[in-house]
Design a protein around this motif. Structure first.
Motif, PDB file in Angstrom:
ATOM      1  N   LEU A 116      -5.195  10.954 -74.245  1.00  0.00           N
ATOM      2  CA  LEU A 116      -4.034  11.650 -73.680  1.00  0.00           C
ATOM      3  C   LEU A 116      -3.614  11.028 -72.354  1.00  0.00           C
ATOM      4  O   LEU A 116      -2.420  10.825 -72.100  1.00  0.00           O
ATOM      5  CB  LEU A 116      -4.361  13.137 -73.470  1.00  0.00           C
ATOM      6  N   SER A 165      -2.110   7.494 -72.932  1.00  0.00           N
ATOM      7  CA  SER A 165      -0.791   7.623 -73.550  1.00  0.00           C
ATOM      8  C   SER A 165       0.250   8.062 -72.522  1.00  0.00           C
ATOM      9  O   SER A 165       1.379   7.561 -72.493  1.00  0.00           O
ATOM     10  CB  SER A 165      -0.847   8.630 -74.699  1.00  0.00           C
ATOM     11  N   TYR A 166      -0.159   8.984 -71.660  1.00  0.00           N
ATOM     12  CA  TYR A 166       0.747   9.479 -70.609  1.00  0.00           C
ATOM     13  C   TYR A 166       1.090   8.357 -69.621  1.00  0.00           C
ATOM     14  O   TYR A 166       2.253   8.179 -69.239  1.00  0.00           O
ATOM     15  CB  TYR A 166       0.083  10.639 -69.871  1.00  0.00           C
ATOM     16  N   LYS A 167       0.094   7.579 -69.241  1.00  0.00           N
ATOM     17  CA  LYS A 167       0.317   6.481 -68.292  1.00  0.00           C
ATOM     18  C   LYS A 167       1.239   5.420 -68.877  1.00  0.00           C
ATOM     19  O   LYS A 167       2.124   4.902 -68.181  1.00  0.00           O
ATOM     20  CB  LYS A 167      -1.019   5.859 -67.881  1.00  0.00           C
ATOM     21  N   LYS A 206      -3.326  15.325 -69.175  1.00  0.00           N
ATOM     22  CA  LYS A 206      -2.550  14.082 -69.012  1.00  0.00           C
ATOM     23  C   LYS A 206      -2.332  13.738 -67.546  1.00  0.00           C
ATOM     24  O   LYS A 206      -2.399  12.575 -67.155  1.00  0.00           O
ATOM     25  CB  LYS A 206      -1.206  14.211 -69.728  1.00  0.00           C
ATOM     26  N   THR A 207      -2.060  14.767 -66.754  1.00  0.00           N
ATOM     27  CA  THR A 207      -1.778  14.546 -65.331  1.00  0.00           C
ATOM     28  C   THR A 207      -3.042  14.593 -64.478  1.00  0.00           C
ATOM     29  O   THR A 207      -2.967  14.511 -63.255  1.00  0.00           O
ATOM     30  CB  THR A 207      -0.767  15.577 -64.824  1.00  0.00           C
ATOM     31  N   GLY A 254       3.483   5.922 -71.131  1.00  0.00           N
ATOM     32  CA  GLY A 254       4.809   6.525 -71.163  1.00  0.00           C
ATOM     33  C   GLY A 254       5.492   6.458 -69.814  1.00  0.00           C
ATOM     34  O   GLY A 254       6.705   6.204 -69.740  1.00  0.00           O
ATOM     35  N   LYS A 310      -2.915  20.474 -72.392  1.00  0.00           N
ATOM     36  CA  LYS A 310      -2.656  19.051 -72.621  1.00  0.00           C
ATOM     37  C   LYS A 310      -1.938  18.418 -71.430  1.00  0.00           C
ATOM     38  O   LYS A 310      -2.251  17.294 -71.023  1.00  0.00           O
ATOM     39  CB  LYS A 310      -1.829  18.859 -73.884  1.00  0.00           C
ATOM     40  N   GLU A 311      -0.985  19.143 -70.880  1.00  0.00           N
ATOM     41  CA  GLU A 311      -0.249  18.637 -69.715  1.00  0.00           C
ATOM     42  C   GLU A 311      -1.182  18.442 -68.529  1.00  0.00           C
ATOM     43  O   GLU A 311      -1.101  17.442 -67.801  1.00  0.00           O
ATOM     44  CB  GLU A 311       0.873  19.614 -69.353  1.00  0.00           C
TER      45      GLU A 311
END
Length: 253
Positions: free
Chosen positions: A233, A236-238, A39-40, A240, A35-36
């Motif tokens: 994902l 959502s990460y962006k 996201k990245t 955040g 998941k990490e």
């Protein structure tokens, strides 16, 4: 699982429970890494940890088979050795089912399938379990075996020095969404098999509900969209990260 005092279980069962628990912890850790990476947008890391996630899913199945063997002292030591001596993981899980069903119906154990030995309802259920193994579990085993032998990007045919294009395509199409669904399918499958061995009444009363869940996971595997999951994902990460920068800017004022 049958409600039984855990202290009454054999040392082997307790030990194997710890093995399974540790593998489940490993799965959770690797899933977080996938998941990490998504996201990245680290594609290389996503591939690496997806391969490991695929591998650990089948490792969990293998450990769960042995856990069921040791559960509730249902199988004798000779029974368990027969199951463990099966040449492949697919044969091992089939032998586990065959032996559990044979014991429940007082049929002499055979490694062959029981199509002609059971009454209609039990035969239909048995065939359903075997079909799941042949259609879903066997494919995951084949992928795991290639990954375990270092064939992470390209897979080669057994018995010849040639690219196996079909398995190569399957390995490279593996993703977290598909693996999550397969894991849920396998968890329900193992629970059904455990019920045969240690709580046949529960197996009888819950089979249809649990099998429908398994079929649901199979359908979702085709319908659940990995790209949509991935985009959610990332977005959502962006968002955040934007909120974090805004918070830092306000704190600096």
């Amino acid at each position: 699982m049958v409600s039984t005092n855990f202290a009454n279980y054999s040392p082997l069962y307790k030990q194997q429970c710890q093995n399974v628990k540790l593998i489940e912890s490993a799965y959770d850790s690797i899933e977080k890494k996938v998941k990490e990476a998504i996201k990245t947008e680290d594609k290389n890391e996503e591939v690496v940890f997806t391969r490991l996630l695929s591998n650990i899913t089948v490792i969990w199945m293998e450990a769960s088979i042995l856990k069921i063997c040791y559960d509730n002292n249902y199988f004798t030591e000779e029974d368990i050795l027969k199951i463990r001596e099966s040449q492949s993981l697919e044969q091992r899980i089939t032998s586990l089912i065959n032996m559990a069903v044979c014991k429940r119906h007082n049929i002499p154990f055979t490694r062959k399938q029981l199509d002609t030995e059971l009454k209609y309802t039990e035969r239909a259920r048995y065939k359903g379990l075997i079909q799941l193994i042949q259609e879903d579990f066997t494919e995951s085993i084949n992928i795991r075996n290639k990954i375990a032998h270092g064939q992470w990007k390209f897979a080669y045919s057994n018995g010849s020095n040639a690219l196996d294009e079909i398995v190569t395509a399957k390995i490279n199409s593996e993703n977290i969404v598909g693996i999550q669904l397969k894991r849920n399918l396998f968890k329900n499958l193992m629970e059904l098999i455990q019920h045969i061995a240690v709580d046949f009444d529960k197996y009888d009363s819950t089979f249809d509900v649990m099998y429908e869940k398994i079929e649901g996971y199979k359908h979702n595997k085709e319908g659940r969209n990995y790209k949509e999951y991935k985009n959610k994902l990332i977005e959502s990460y962006k968002r955040g990260m934007v909120r974090k920068k805004e918070s830092l800017s306000r704190s600096a004022v």
